[in-house]
Design a protein around this motif. Structure first.
Motif, short mmCIF file in Angstrom:
data_model
loop_
_atom_site.label_atom_id
_atom_site.label_comp_id
_atom_site.label_asym_id
_atom_site.label_seq_id
_atom_site.Cartn_x
_atom_site.Cartn_y
_atom_site.Cartn_z
N GLN A 4 0.84 -1.20 0.00
CA GLN A 4 0.00 0.00 0.00
C GLN A 4 0.87 1.25 0.00
OE1 GLN A 4 -3.24 -0.13 -0.36
NE2 GLN A 4 -3.73 2.01 -0.06
N TYR A 7 1.90 2.13 -3.45
CA TYR A 7 0.78 2.77 -4.16
C TYR A 7 0.66 4.23 -3.74
CZ TYR A 7 -3.94 4.25 -5.21
OH TYR A 7 -5.02 4.96 -5.62
N THR A 43 -11.61 -1.55 -5.22
CA THR A 43 -10.19 -1.63 -5.55
C THR A 43 -10.02 -1.91 -7.04
OG1 THR A 43 -10.09 -3.96 -5.00
CG2 THR A 43 -9.54 -2.42 -3.25
N LYS A 48 -5.15 -1.61 -5.70
CA LYS A 48 -5.11 -0.15 -5.57
C LYS A 48 -6.52 0.34 -5.26
CE LYS A 48 -2.38 -0.29 -9.48
NZ LYS A 48 -2.19 0.18 -10.82
N THR A 49 -6.62 1.31 -4.36
CA THR A 49 -7.93 1.79 -3.97
C THR A 49 -8.20 3.19 -4.49
OG1 THR A 49 -7.12 2.75 -1.91
CG2 THR A 49 -7.87 0.46 -1.83
#
Length: 75
Positions: A4, A7, A43, A48-49
């Motif tokens: 995360q 990202y 996501t 990836k959010t």
């Protein structure tokens, strides 16, 4: 992205690289990026959010981690 954090770093790099376009397109001439809220919505690609970018007092941009080049090829 492996983590995360990777990202988040990539998102920040995208914001820096596209800053002048973001300011112009969304009319944020004197606004500052105040916060980023990750994990909003669904996501995409490798977890990836969606992120919400908050500018100034009330302006928001929804950032969806999607490659638009690929999307354009299908249209």
């Amino acid at each position: 992205y492996k983590t995360q954090v990777d990202y988040m770093i990539a998102l920040l790099q995208n914001i820096i690289n596209d800053w002048s376009d973001i300011i112009e397109v969304f009319g944020l001439k004197n606004e500052k990026l105040m916060s980023i809220h990750f994990g909003q919505g669904d996501t995409h690609q490798d977890g990836k959010t969606v992120a919400i970018l908050h500018f100034g007092d009330s302006n928001k941009i929804v950032y969806k981690p999607k490659n638009l080049h690929i999307a354009k090829l299908y249209n």
